[in-house]
Design a protein around this motif. Structure first.
Motif, PDB file in Angstrom:
ATOM      1  N   THR A  13      40.184  37.553  44.503  1.00 59.57           N
ATOM      2  CA  THR A  13      41.110  38.208  43.591  1.00 59.57           C
ATOM      3  C   THR A  13      40.687  37.923  42.151  1.00 59.57           C
ATOM      4  O   THR A  13      40.017  36.929  41.875  1.00 59.57           O
ATOM      5  CB  THR A  13      42.555  37.690  43.775  1.00 59.57           C
ATOM      6  OG1 THR A  13      42.578  36.270  43.540  1.00 59.57           O
ATOM      7  CG2 THR A  13      43.074  37.998  45.171  1.00 59.57           C
ATOM      8  N   LEU A  14      41.108  38.796  41.265  1.00 57.29           N
ATOM      9  CA  LEU A  14      40.912  38.597  39.839  1.00 57.29           C
ATOM     10  C   LEU A  14      42.265  38.788  39.185  1.00 57.29           C
ATOM     11  O   LEU A  14      42.934  39.808  39.404  1.00 57.29           O
ATOM     12  CB  LEU A  14      39.899  39.599  39.273  1.00 57.29           C
ATOM     13  CG  LEU A  14      39.612  39.500  37.781  1.00 57.29           C
ATOM     14  CD1 LEU A  14      39.068  38.122  37.407  1.00 57.29           C
ATOM     15  CD2 LEU A  14      38.642  40.588  37.347  1.00 57.29           C
ATOM     16  N   SER A  46      37.144  43.449  38.950  1.00 54.01           N
ATOM     17  CA  SER A  46      38.153  43.305  40.015  1.00 54.01           C
ATOM     18  C   SER A  46      37.642  43.869  41.335  1.00 54.01           C
ATOM     19  O   SER A  46      37.939  43.332  42.407  1.00 54.01           O
ATOM     20  CB  SER A  46      39.475  43.966  39.622  1.00 54.01           C
ATOM     21  OG  SER A  46      39.369  45.371  39.592  1.00 54.01           O
ATOM     22  N   PHE A  63      43.422  46.145  35.210  1.00 48.21           N
ATOM     23  CA  PHE A  63      42.323  46.236  36.168  1.00 48.21           C
ATOM     24  C   PHE A  63      42.154  47.647  36.723  1.00 48.21           C
ATOM     25  O   PHE A  63      41.422  47.858  37.685  1.00 48.21           O
ATOM     26  CB  PHE A  63      42.531  45.221  37.294  1.00 48.21           C
ATOM     27  CG  PHE A  63      42.608  43.807  36.766  1.00 48.21           C
ATOM     28  CD1 PHE A  63      41.486  43.168  36.270  1.00 48.21           C
ATOM     29  CD2 PHE A  63      43.818  43.137  36.732  1.00 48.21           C
ATOM     30  CE1 PHE A  63      41.547  41.878  35.764  1.00 48.21           C
ATOM     31  CE2 PHE A  63      43.902  41.843  36.227  1.00 48.21           C
ATOM     32  CZ  PHE A  63      42.768  41.212  35.739  1.00 48.21           C
TER      33      PHE A  63
END
Length: 120
Positions: free
Chosen positions: A100-101, A91, A68
């Motif tokens: 959140t990712l 993200s 990310f």
């Protein structure tokens, strides 16, 4: 596609569409050819969750740590189309929505999941 929308959600439609497009594009680019990509969206119990799962080789832990980050594109020699910004942008969109990712990669598949609390 699997959608379970029990609770309504509010979000920036353009940005969430961009997050979804980036995850879907990533799955199509890095997934195994001729295998389905699974999309799941659930809105209940005070949160919204969107996941994109594809058949893929397991992502090494050293790569997962920086997936990310901007300009991160996997292992040398395995570069595909793009600048390595799609997951970073996704993200950042997740963060801007208070969410959140993340990714879970196991032998044979990768699942990227966006989770955000449902605004009250």
């Amino acid at each position: 596609m699997d959608f379970d929308q029990t609770d309504p959600i509010r979000f920036d439609r353009k940005r969430l569409s961009q997050l979804f497009a980036n995850l879907l594009s990533n799955a199509m680019t890095h997934g195994k050819p001729d295998t389905p990509v699974k999309v799941r969206a659930v809105s209940r119990d005070g949160r919204f969750e969107l996941s994109v799962t594809n058949a893929a080789d397991q992502i090494p832990a050293s790569i997962v740590e920086r997936l990310f980050e901007p300009f991160s594109r996997g292992e040398p020699g395995n570069y595909r189309v793009g600048l390595g910004l799609g997951l970073y942008i996704a993200s950042e969109i997740a963060k801007s929505h208070g969410g959140t990712l993340g990714v879970v990669s196991t032998p044979g598949k990768a699942r990227f999941t966006f989770v955000m609390p449902r605004p009250t």
